[in-house]
Motif scaffolding. Structure first.
Motif, mmCIF file in Angstrom:
data_model
loop_
_atom_site.group_PDB
_atom_site.id
_atom_site.type_symbol
_atom_site.label_atom_id
_atom_site.label_comp_id
_atom_site.label_asym_id
_atom_site.label_seq_id
_atom_site.Cartn_x
_atom_site.Cartn_y
_atom_site.Cartn_z
ATOM 1 N N GLU A 64 -3.252 0.840 5.881
ATOM 2 C CA GLU A 64 -4.445 0.141 5.052
ATOM 3 C C GLU A 64 -5.661 0.739 5.370
ATOM 4 O O GLU A 64 -6.435 1.218 4.877
ATOM 5 C CB GLU A 64 -4.352 -1.432 5.381
ATOM 6 C CG GLU A 64 -5.664 -2.192 4.915
ATOM 7 C CD GLU A 64 -5.843 -2.464 3.344
ATOM 8 O OE1 GLU A 64 -4.843 -1.951 2.551
ATOM 9 O OE2 GLU A 64 -6.820 -3.072 3.015
ATOM 10 N N TYR A 65 -6.095 0.774 6.693
ATOM 11 C CA TYR A 65 -7.074 1.207 7.314
ATOM 12 C C TYR A 65 -7.086 2.901 7.213
ATOM 13 O O TYR A 65 -8.496 3.325 7.317
ATOM 14 C CB TYR A 65 -7.464 0.687 8.792
ATOM 15 C CG TYR A 65 -7.556 -0.848 8.609
ATOM 16 C CD1 TYR A 65 -8.728 -1.382 7.840
ATOM 17 C CD2 TYR A 65 -6.668 -1.771 8.825
ATOM 18 C CE1 TYR A 65 -8.920 -2.667 7.854
ATOM 19 C CE2 TYR A 65 -6.842 -3.149 8.838
ATOM 20 C CZ TYR A 65 -7.844 -3.636 8.080
ATOM 21 O OH TYR A 65 -7.950 -4.876 7.682
ATOM 22 N N TRP A 101 1.680 -1.714 8.129
ATOM 23 C CA TRP A 101 1.026 -1.795 6.876
ATOM 24 C C TRP A 101 -0.532 -1.676 7.144
ATOM 25 O O TRP A 101 -1.231 -1.117 6.336
ATOM 26 C CB TRP A 101 1.298 -3.393 6.366
ATOM 27 C CG TRP A 101 0.779 -3.672 4.926
ATOM 28 C CD1 TRP A 101 1.399 -3.548 3.845
ATOM 29 C CD2 TRP A 101 -0.533 -4.107 4.654
ATOM 30 N NE1 TRP A 101 0.306 -3.713 2.777
ATOM 31 C CE2 TRP A 101 -0.847 -4.002 3.364
ATOM 32 C CE3 TRP A 101 -1.756 -4.310 5.563
ATOM 33 C CZ2 TRP A 101 -2.053 -4.701 2.859
ATOM 34 C CZ3 TRP A 101 -2.772 -4.749 4.986
ATOM 35 C CH2 TRP A 101 -3.040 -4.813 3.451
ATOM 36 N N LYS A 102 -0.909 -2.567 8.207
ATOM 37 C CA LYS A 102 -2.214 -2.247 8.462
ATOM 38 C C LYS A 102 -2.610 -0.994 8.965
ATOM 39 O O LYS A 102 -3.810 -0.355 8.483
ATOM 40 C CB LYS A 102 -2.651 -3.198 9.715
ATOM 41 C CG LYS A 102 -2.375 -4.571 9.285
ATOM 42 C CD LYS A 102 -2.628 -5.745 10.685
ATOM 43 C CE LYS A 102 -2.240 -7.137 10.216
ATOM 44 N NZ LYS A 102 -2.281 -7.933 11.636
ATOM 45 N N MET A 149 0.929 -1.178 -0.030
ATOM 46 C CA MET A 149 0.091 -0.005 0.073
ATOM 47 C C MET A 149 0.739 1.391 0.120
ATOM 48 O O MET A 149 1.478 1.554 1.062
ATOM 49 C CB MET A 149 -0.799 0.056 1.207
ATOM 50 C CG MET A 149 -1.794 1.307 1.404
ATOM 51 S SD MET A 149 -3.090 1.219 0.059
ATOM 52 C CE MET A 149 -3.892 -0.546 0.291
ATOM 53 N N LYS A 155 -8.390 3.554 3.941
ATOM 54 C CA LYS A 155 -9.741 2.922 3.799
ATOM 55 C C LYS A 155 -10.827 3.764 4.561
ATOM 56 O O LYS A 155 -11.979 3.535 4.716
ATOM 57 C CB LYS A 155 -9.926 1.446 4.195
ATOM 58 C CG LYS A 155 -9.473 0.497 3.405
ATOM 59 C CD LYS A 155 -9.935 -0.994 3.357
ATOM 60 C CE LYS A 155 -9.474 -1.734 2.122
ATOM 61 N NZ LYS A 155 -9.596 -2.969 2.118
ATOM 62 N N LYS A 168 -7.033 2.321 -4.448
ATOM 63 C CA LYS A 168 -6.025 2.129 -3.406
ATOM 64 C C LYS A 168 -6.979 1.701 -2.214
ATOM 65 O O LYS A 168 -6.407 0.728 -1.372
ATOM 66 C CB LYS A 168 -5.004 3.068 -3.066
ATOM 67 C CG LYS A 168 -3.787 3.095 -4.068
ATOM 68 C CD LYS A 168 -2.850 4.080 -3.575
ATOM 69 C CE LYS A 168 -1.657 3.990 -4.802
ATOM 70 N NZ LYS A 168 -0.717 4.829 -4.423
ATOM 71 N N SER A 169 -8.126 2.258 -2.040
ATOM 72 C CA SER A 169 -9.073 1.926 -0.861
ATOM 73 C C SER A 169 -9.766 0.876 -1.286
ATOM 74 O O SER A 169 -10.780 0.200 -0.609
ATOM 75 C CB SER A 169 -9.701 3.202 -0.319
ATOM 76 O OG SER A 169 -10.620 3.541 -1.287
ATOM 77 N N LYS A 202 1.102 -9.679 7.743
ATOM 78 C CA LYS A 202 1.174 -8.191 7.527
ATOM 79 C C LYS A 202 1.680 -7.604 8.705
ATOM 80 O O LYS A 202 1.179 -7.972 9.966
ATOM 81 C CB LYS A 202 -0.333 -7.460 7.265
ATOM 82 C CG LYS A 202 -0.821 -8.381 5.833
ATOM 83 C CD LYS A 202 -0.536 -7.865 4.695
ATOM 84 C CE LYS A 202 -1.326 -8.393 3.605
ATOM 85 N NZ LYS A 202 -0.862 -8.114 2.337
#
Lengths: 490, 490
Positions: B350-351, B346-347, B1, B354, B21-22, B342
């Motif tokens: 990611e969120y 990274w997480k 990401m 999102k 990306k989301s 992960k």
């Protein structure tokens, strides 16, 4: 609201009349396409909401893919193409224009598309085209997607809900790292559909697999559930397909395995459609109209006032308000029909036709005694009971109706299951009663074809968990270990 | 990401990157048609569920009409035809067949349809064709139907969610016995959309009517709500149309009036689409990714564990289980991301990408102190707090985020509202800042057209309840009592 023709007199006409008179759906001006009216759509919404939860519980997520699919996608999987090419609505142009006189409208020949598009008959191809981009590694698997959508299949002979050129459905499409996992997924979805059919629609089903002839175009194995309608014809309720690597090979979808190497992805798909409403009608309804299982009934209790003047109505409505509120607080879908240009008799007929499980009505006399007249649609029984008793009983009554409908359907279905050992009995029973005919089959396409030609019966399914005894093919007399269910079907 | 390009650098690219990306949606192999991925579809499902309830509260029932419409239907209402003929996907054939070499697939020329069908761009025509059969008397009115469906408009320039060749929407279609009632219905739906936009999407809007040029093809009046995006361009959020008797005349739908005589039925239609997701993105999101209002966020709280070994994870998961259960019991949509391939970093990214409103994370140190690290996506603020405090605060925090997002959007929108009295200022502001430009307009199509040609700005709306002062047209200098909002728009 006139009455129906009886099932005995003309089953097929009875079915059509029920659909029209209970205002579920009607034909449109477009060949084979139906209009789903609010009452019919409300049943579909109930079905959707239950199924959607079930699908999510098995890990499916909803998504949406284009309705228009390039024809080249369809041609990538040979069997799939052969199954669907003959019934595709094909989009060739993207513009209309006025006719030279300016009064009409015509195709604009300049707007020819480079490649024709088909309106999706099912979405395996567009979805596997996407999975190629989404799947690289075993870590990307499994993928479990579901889509609620309309699909178009240009059917030649259509019937409301049962076979329409356009229908609504859910289609699940899953991708897996192993054959075993994919097969287990296909079987799991069959269990989900069985649960839905038996415990919500109150429609008993037989679980099985299809013969090669009846298999979904592009599948290695089609699992199905089959139900028996009151006229002795079978109806396919839902299917789930183990697609093997057919679509991953057609669309070149490989994944890196956990311990090295690449492999084509394993696939399943599954679906149920607005055809379920046809099954619901034909399983439970009677010569007075629809009979709906409470769990899927848009209205569970209808309240009808009986009055001579406004003063009476005012008194009755006091009780109605309390009753309605109580029922709704207990999660019971309740409607009060206060239209004053319709007679109580008209309303009684109307909601009998619409299959509402419970009706209560009350005039000034009942109100004075704190009573209601209670009517059960499934048994057509009337009784007086106190308002309090009714409120206490209502949830149990609905549960009882749900169970009774299932048991009644099961009994009727079982009375239409026959085992035969010879072809004479096979034909006799089929002509006299219809039903599911359990018989040995030699496993050949030829025999299946001959039987279909001679009797119009097809192999509805090879039941799961059937006994392993051996016997002799009902047609060819050859030794066989495949006992299957034959039936005429919708 | 990876990270996003900034809004400042390239707003249009930023928007596309966020969508991809989301994982909201992506382009498909079919020109202008998008694939709505599970995360994007989950937002649409939330929107649907709120809107569906609102529609039902105003008395709408859901129904379903065919997706294929005979071209002759379209031609019955002249303006409607002219508006949609240029962007219709046209079905001309109903079968494909193999090419002579058997390898490819082609149109079967023998399967030409007698009359071409268009894939619905909107459903007024097919619905009014049905209303002719359904409406005889004033007693049959009003009819308030809604349909959740896909529609196809062959747009030349498409952008994910904002303008796609196929999109999902709801379309309401109502029939009334009087002009006044129909107008009131159209206004009511505008209020419903306003409520949804402001209180659920947290997107402030201006309510108004469209100029004749911008009106829906076939409408007498188009009511609309318009929002302002961060780049100074306006976006139409939803519309409702007073259709007068245009469609009832085109389809010959008359009703018997209560006190004698016949009259053509009065109509409205209204709709919002998956474009709403574009509005959501462009109103709230930032250079780190999506920012979702809690009421529509598929995940409201994301829980991320930070651990070095399995033993630590086991201890952390004990707390996670309690926290997750508590939140879910309080109706908060919660996800625990336990993927162990992960990293926490990274997480986190990611969120954030999102747009999940709240994140909590915890390592063994936090667990020992009964703490969590709490992160708010809207402010990007981190803080440590006790687990109990977090649980107590979570619902209030979500409410607070919802309100703050609205207020922030309102502030940004208000900073992009300008009143101008002369054309020089008009152009200067438009070029430097964009935004809504309030100015007097002489009410002529010519002026509107000139301004559009010269500045690309259109009349977004004539605001409801605007002041009644008089002024002079910003372009022609003629006296005017119409103060309208101009803007460049999506």
């Amino acid at each position: 609201m006139s009455s129906l023709i009886s099932r005995k007199e003309n089953y097929s006409k009875w079915y059509n009349e029920i659909v029209i008179k209970s205002e579920l759906a009607e034909n449109s001006g477009i060949r084979g396409c139906m209009i789903i009216k609010p009452y019919g759509f409300a049943i579909w919404e109930k079905m959707q909401s239950v199924l959607d939860k079930m699908l999510k519980q098995t890990g499916h997520e909803n998504a949406y893919f284009p309705t228009l699919i390039p024809k080249s996608y369809l041609s990538k999987e040979t069997n799939h193409m052969e199954g669907f090419a003959k019934e595709c609505a094909v989009v060739t142009h993207c513009r209309l224009k006025n006719t030279p006189d300016g009064k009409e409208i015509m195709l604009d020949p300049k707007s020819r598309l480079e490649e024709e598009l088909i309106v999706r008959p099912t979405s395996e191809t567009i979805i596997w085209d996407s999975y190629r981009r989404w799947i690289q590694s075993y870590r990307d698997l499994p993928i479990l997607l579901n889509q609620w959508a309309n699909v178009v299949r240009w059917e030649m002979r259509t019937r409301l809900f049962l076979r329409t050129s356009e229908f609504l459905w859910q289609e699940g499409h899953t991708a897996h790292a192993s054959r075993e996992e994919a097969i287990e997924e296909a079987k799991k979805m069959l269990r989900v559909y069985t649960n839905f059919s038996e415990n919500f629609m109150a429609v008993p089903v037989i679980q099985g697999t299809k013969s090669e002839t009846e298999r979904f175009s592009g599948a290695e194995e089609t699992y199905c559930i089959e139900a028996m309608m009151q006229d002795g014809k079978a109806l396919q309720i839902g299917t789930s397909h183990f697609l093997g690597q057919n679509f991953s090979k057609a669309f070149d979808v490989k994944f890196s395995k956990q311990f090295g190497g690449k492999e084509y992805v394993w696939a399943t798909s599954c679906g149920v459609s607005t055809r379920l409403i046809g099954a619901l009608i034909m399983t439970h309804s009677d010569d007075y109209g629809l009979v709906l299982p409470p769990k899927l009934a848009p209205i569970q209790v209808i309240i009808i006032p009986i009055y001579r003047n406004h003063e009476q109505l005012r008194i009755i409505e006091k009780s109605v308000t309390i009753i309605k509120k109580y029922l709704e607080n207990h999660g019971i879908r309740t409607k009060y029909d206060y239209q004053n240009h319709k007679t109580p008799g008209w309303k009684f007929n109307e909601y009998e036709m619409k299959g509402v499980p419970l009706r209560i009505s009350m005039g000034i006399r009942e109100i004075e005694k704190n009573q209601v007249e209670l009517f059960r649609r499934d048994t057509m029984e009337k009784q007086l009971c106190s308002q309090n008793e009714f409120l206490r009983l209502a949830p149990k009554l609905l549960e009882d109706i749900q169970n009774k409908l299932y048991n009644r359907a099961l009994k009727k279905r079982n009375a239409l299951m026959f085992h035969v050992n010879n072809y004479e009995d096979f034909k006799k029973i089929l002509d006299n009663k219809g039903g599911f005919i359990s018989a040995y089959w030699d496993g050949t396409i030829e025999t299946e074809k001959k039987i279909k030609e001679e009797t119009k019966a097809t192999i509805r399914c090879i039941p799961l968990n059937s006994d392993t005894k051996k016997g002799y093919c009902v047609y060819s007399g050859k030794p066989s270990s495949k006992k299957v269910f034959f039936a005429r079907s919708y």
